[in-house]
Enzyme design. Structure first.
Site, PDB file in Angstrom:
ATOM      1  N   ASP A  92      42.615  26.412  49.409  1.00 46.52           N
ATOM      2  CA  ASP A  92      42.270  25.006  49.686  1.00 46.52           C
ATOM      3  C   ASP A  92      42.232  24.108  48.457  1.00 46.52           C
ATOM      4  OD1 ASP A  92      40.099  26.234  48.543  1.00 46.52           O
ATOM      5  OD2 ASP A  92      38.671  25.781  50.135  1.00 46.52           O
ATOM      6  N   HIS A  93      41.899  24.670  47.295  1.00 45.78           N
ATOM      7  CA  HIS A  93      41.676  23.819  46.122  1.00 45.78           C
ATOM      8  C   HIS A  93      42.955  23.395  45.400  1.00 45.78           C
ATOM      9  CE1 HIS A  93      37.496  24.820  46.599  1.00 45.78           C
ATOM     10  NE2 HIS A  93      37.149  24.155  45.514  1.00 45.78           N
TER      11      HIS A  93
ATOM     12  N   ASP B 272      31.665  29.537  45.512  1.00 46.18           N
ATOM     13  CA  ASP B 272      31.780  28.086  45.525  1.00 46.18           C
ATOM     14  C   ASP B 272      30.382  27.547  45.770  1.00 46.18           C
ATOM     15  OD1 ASP B 272      34.153  25.860  45.985  1.00 46.18           O
ATOM     16  OD2 ASP B 272      32.196  25.330  46.827  1.00 46.18           O
TER      17      ASP B 272
ATOM     18  N   ARG C 121      30.339  15.182  45.590  1.00 47.38           N
ATOM     19  CA  ARG C 121      30.146  14.991  44.146  1.00 47.38           C
ATOM     20  C   ARG C 121      30.888  13.771  43.659  1.00 47.38           C
ATOM     21  NH1 ARG C 121      30.419  21.186  42.612  1.00 47.38           N
ATOM     22  NH2 ARG C 121      28.300  21.530  43.316  1.00 47.38           N
TER      23      ARG C 121
ATOM     24  N   SER D 184      29.309  23.059  39.855  1.00 46.02           N
ATOM     25  CA  SER D 184      30.040  24.091  40.573  1.00 46.02           C
ATOM     26  C   SER D 184      29.700  25.513  40.156  1.00 46.02           C
ATOM     27  CB  SER D 184      31.528  23.847  40.408  1.00 46.02           C
ATOM     28  OG  SER D 184      32.057  24.722  39.465  1.00 46.02           O
TER      29      SER D 184
ATOM     30  N   ARG E 246      32.036  27.650  39.242  1.00 49.26           N
ATOM     31  CA  ARG E 246      33.173  28.214  38.492  1.00 49.26           C
ATOM     32  C   ARG E 246      32.706  29.010  37.283  1.00 49.26           C
ATOM     33  NH1 ARG E 246      34.927  22.067  37.236  1.00 49.26           N
ATOM     34  NH2 ARG E 246      34.540  22.077  39.471  1.00 49.26           N
TER      35      ARG E 246
HETATM   36  C1  MIC Z   1      33.580  21.971  43.342  1.00 52.11           C
HETATM   37  O1  MIC Z   1      33.253  21.356  44.352  1.00 52.11           O
HETATM   38  O2  MIC Z   1      33.288  21.597  42.199  1.00 52.11           O
HETATM   39  C2  MIC Z   1      34.368  23.236  43.483  1.00 52.11           C
HETATM   40  C3  MIC Z   1      35.701  23.008  42.914  1.00 52.11           C
HETATM   41  O3  MIC Z   1      34.516  23.552  44.852  1.00 52.11           O
HETATM   42  C4  MIC Z   1      33.625  24.331  42.745  1.00 52.11           C
HETATM   43  C5  MIC Z   1      34.314  25.596  42.625  1.00 52.11           C
HETATM   44  C6  MIC Z   1      35.366  25.607  41.593  1.00 52.11           C
HETATM   45  O4  MIC Z   1      35.196  25.057  40.516  1.00 52.11           O
HETATM   46  O5  MIC Z   1      36.388  26.241  41.847  1.00 52.11           O
HETATM   47  C7  MIC Z   1      32.227  24.615  43.277  1.00 52.11           C
HETATM   48  O6  MIC Z   1      31.595  23.718  43.771  1.00 52.11           O
HETATM   49  O7  MIC Z   1      31.733  25.730  43.103  1.00 52.11           O
HETATM   50 FE1  SF4 Z   2      36.595  21.548  48.003  1.00 48.47          FE
HETATM   51 FE2  SF4 Z   2      34.372  21.786  46.527  1.00 48.47          FE
HETATM   52 FE3  SF4 Z   2      35.270  19.400  47.351  1.00 48.47          FE
HETATM   53 FE4  SF4 Z   2      34.298  21.040  49.092  1.00 48.47          FE
HETATM   54  S1  SF4 Z   2      33.176  20.112  47.380  1.00 48.47           S
HETATM   55  S2  SF4 Z   2      36.161  19.825  49.339  1.00 48.47           S
HETATM   56  S3  SF4 Z   2      34.955  23.016  48.317  1.00 48.47           S
HETATM   57  S4  SF4 Z   2      36.266  20.790  45.931  1.00 48.47           S
END
Ligand code: MIC
Ligand code: SF4
Length: 755
Positions: A94-95, A159, A447, A642, A644
């Site tokens: 998805d990312h 995540d 976010r 996140s 990560r």
């Molecule tokens: C996000 O919303 O920041 C992400 C991308 O989904 C991350 C995960 C990632 O950095 O791959 C998260 O929230 O954990």
């Molecule tokens: Fe994707 Fe993270 Fe955004 Fe949700 S908050 S849509 S999992 S990047």
């Protein structure tokens, strides 16, 4: 079809006895959170655990990973000598899908450009027995809610928004890949027994107020740090009155207050959702243990006796909120937006409204947004801002297309992007963003840190419900209050939008042609997983070196980060997502978003070997080449955002030894520990001010490193003076072993006879 029904039935069969045992141990009524946690202990408890203090081993029921974190998680899993995942696990693509033109085109481009990574994830899934959700199937949290979440279950996901599954009564926790690796390898998973925040919801939402506004309000109240180390449990008549997917939105965005997770007791909204998503068998099974799937009545009658903190919100009086810019907790009620924008100089001309994402793309959300779009058409209003829709899953997308909503959005000029993260994570090829102009957008994601959506640090991103985003996009104005204000339509008349209406669930039921699921091979042992040694996107992992057995002396200060330093600042997403499977390449983004305290600039730090300023990764590589360790100093809530683990693995890989901060966000602190780093906090936060640009730093006390014992930090300043300060840590005995072994994975590998 319900996945893993036997597993769920087993959880329910064992639940009553386990909860009974916990009740005896605690000798009092139980919250829902306690019921689920005590029902998922690795070993039966012989005492009540102290919340906020005791580390406890759990056995989660399942694991979910998204493509941007799964690569690193599975690269780690591949090194630990297991043949098959020990618990049901899934991977979701998805990312990595960039939003540029529209869904079909963008998806095809993603499938081509990410072929190597998708092939890797698909073959590792096949090899080790994981369910694989192809690109286009949807966003991890939406797909999990639709297929895997179940009341009373416990899961972890790589995540931070994994708590979305709290909408279906789970304890679902965001973790780094190394944690997922433990659970997939069949080991217990450790978590500090969380504190409990109870949120009592009374009354009923009405008019323009939505579940999103509940969490926007809670975020304003608790701030980005307020939930740290705590599970938020929602209860009360207000909680049962909102839909299951609305609860998911609240659980999802609980990540923004740093909460370990959020959850709700099993109720009719969840039963309706389970039945609508083809899981009647799970609803039936849940109904047999209903009383165990919610908190005890005494707890909800006297919450202050059982929770560490209780907040109450009357939904009948709640008005819509808009949070932002640059932080998800800066909450402004819509009636105060005009004042707030004027007082802060926020640009009010709204350029884009974006709805959808993992947070807010349920059938209910979309149908209510579509209702507003229909009103705009009927009232002859022209939509002033650009408008985009990111469906959370193919199930939702197919159903809303069938029901005509996509058509309605297109009539007001909307663009439908692929079922993926897209603009939420900077995978948005937004026209003109490179000009870095000051501008305003509003979205229904979760976010809004600087540069997160389009890479432009001057984009003022605000967060609101899909309904408010749609109304404001129609108006093209951040300060438009649809509750009170009118708009001028194409005939020059003043018209008002009515409060939105919609459907909790599709009247004709959900439908989908190809949900995008690929089951793993029965026996994966014949599947080969290919990682090319010359790949720019994937790199097999080499184990990190163990601790040398001495104190750390002569560390150079790499950066003293000032203010907000989220994982987006430490390891940026957007264009860097393509390197998530290649540790060395992604390390070139290490801390490039963090502000250097000494010159207020990003990505410019002093190289103490040459006295010259250079980019953070380059300076760190110079220290590494010279065999010199370094230290990163940070402010409050360092690593917020996140899950990560790249934000911990990059410094580890490049030779940073210590991260010393005023406070940490939970997942990041654990990620540092797992990767064999030292994550420390100032015993006296004011000592942050003592760190100078040319400092050379020693960390003493490591040969007697023990739980609850401070370490000593010696700062050698450039003028020849030095001073000693104290640092705290939260390492337990096991975590100290991770540090000594070089990483937690090194220990697992030894246990499985690989190392
Ligand atoms: C996000 O919303 O920041 C992400 C991308 O989904 C991350 C995960 C990632 O950095 O791959 C998260 O929230 O954990
Ligand atoms: Fe994707 Fe993270 Fe955004 Fe949700 S908050 S849509 S999992 S990047």
């Amino acid at each position: 079809m319900a996945f893993d029904l036997d597993l769920i039935k087993k959880v329910y069969a064992e639940m009553p006895a386990k909860i009974e045992a916990a009740r005896k141990l605690l000798n009092r009524p139980l919250t829902l959170t306690e019921k689920i946690l005590y029902a998922h202990l690795d070993k039966a408890a012989d005492r009540a655990f102290v919340r906020g203090e005791d580390y406890v081993d759990f056995r989660p029921d399942r694991v979910a990973m998204q493509d941007a974190t799964a690569q690193m998680a599975l690269l780690q899993f591949m090194t630990c000598g297991r043949d098959k995942v020990a618990v049901p696990s899934t991977v979701h693509c998805d990312h990595l899908i960039q939003a540029k033109v529209e869904a079909g085109t963008d998806l095809q481009v993603a499938v081509d450009t990410n072929k190597e990574v998708y092939d890797f994830l698909s073959s590792v899934s096949d090899r080790y027995g994981l369910g694989f959700w192809k690109a286009g199937a949807g966003i991890i949290h939406q797909v999990v809610l639709e297929n895997y979440a179940f009341p009373g279950g416990m899961m972890i996901g790589t995540d931070s928004h994994t708590p979305n599954a709290g909408g279906l009564g789970m304890i679902a926790i965001g973790v780094g890949g190394a944690d997922a690796c433990d659970v997939m390898a069949g080991l217990a998973w450790e978590l500090k027994m969380p504190k409990l925040i109870g949120v009592k919801l009374t009354g009923k939402l009405n008019g323009w107020a939505t579940p999103k506004d509940i969490i926007l309000w809670v975020a304003g109240k608790l701030t980005v740090k307020g939930g740290t180390g705590a599970v938020v449990e929602y209860f009360g008549e207000g909680a049962t009155s909102i839909s299951c997917t609305g609860k998911g939105t609240i659980g999802n965005m609980g990540a923004e207050i740093g909460a370990t997770t959020s959850t709700f007791g099993y109720d009719e909204s969840m039963e309706r959702y389970l039945r609508a998503t083809n899981r009647a068998a799970i609803a039936d099974a849940a109904n047999t243990v209903k009383e165990h799937l919610t908190g005890d009545a005494e707890v909800y009658a006297h919450p202050e006796m059982y929770f560490d903190q209780v907040i109450e919100l009357d939904l009948s009086t709640l008005e819509p909120y808009i949070n932002g810019p640059f932080s998800p907790d800066l909450a402004t009620p819509i009636s105060k937006m005009k004042e707030a924008a004027a007082a802060n100089g926020w640009p009010t001309n709204l350029e884009v409204g974006l709805i959808g994402s993992c947070t807010n793309s349920s059938y209910e959300d979309i149908s209510r947004a579509a209702n507003l779009a229909e009103q705009a058409i009927a009232k002859n209003l022209k939509t002033k801002a650009k408008y985009t829709i990111t469906p959370g899953s193919e199930l939702v997308r197919f159903t809303i297309e069938r029901d005509g909503f996509i058509n309605t959005f297109e009539k007001i000029g909307g663009t439908v992007f692929a079922n993926a993260c897209g603009p939420c994570i900077g995978m948005w090829a937004r026209e003109g963003a490179e000009k870095k102009e000051k501008n305003t957008i509003i979205h229904s994601f979760n976010r809004n840190f600087a540069a997160r959506q389009d890479g432009n640090p001057n984009t003022y991103a605000f967060v609101g419900s899909p309904e408010i985003v749609t109304a404001l996009a129609i108006a093209g104005d951040l300060t438009f209050n649809p509750l009170t204000d009118t708009l001028t339509n194409e005939n020059g008349e003043q018209v008002k939008l009515d409060p939105p209406t919609g459907w909790e669930l599709p009247i004709k039921g959900f439908a989908v042609e190809d949900a995008g699921y690929q089951a793993p091979a029965e026996d994966g042992s014949h599947v080969t997983v290919v990682v090319s040694p010359t790949s720019a996107r994937l790199q097999l992992l080499a184990p990190f070196t163990p601790w040398e057995g001495t104190d750390l002396k002569g560390l150079k200060l790499l950066i003293k980060a000032k203010g907000k330093c989220t994982t987006d600042h430490i390891s940026m997403a957007g264009p860097w997502l393509k390197f998530r499977g290649h540790l060395d390449n992604i390390s070139n983004n290490m801390l490039i978003g963090a502000t250097n305290f000494f010159n207020e600039k990003t990505n410019t730090v002093k190289n103490q070997l040459t006295g010259e300023y250079g980019e953070v990764p380059a300076v760190q590589r110079a220290y590494k080449a010279a065999g010199i360790g370094s230290i990163v100093v940070g402010d409050e809530n360092y690593g917020e955002g996140s899950s990560r683990e790249h934000a911990a693995m990059e410094p580890r890989h490049l030779g940073v030894r210590v991260v010393l901060v005023k406070s940490f966000a939970r997942i990041h602190e654990t990620n540092l520990k797992k990767q064999g780093m030292l994550g420390l906090t100032f015993a006296d936060k004011a000592d942050y001010d003592k760190i100078q640009e040319d400092d050379v730093i020693d960390v003493l006390g490591l040969t007697t490193f023990a739980p609850d014992t401070q370490l000593t930090i010696v700062l050698h300043h450039a003028d020849g003076t030095s001073e000693e300060i104290k640092a705290n840590h939260t390492y337990n005995a096991q975590q100290i072993e991770w540090f000594k072994a070089g990483s937690a994975l090194n220990i697992i590998r030894k246990e499985f006879g690989v190392a």
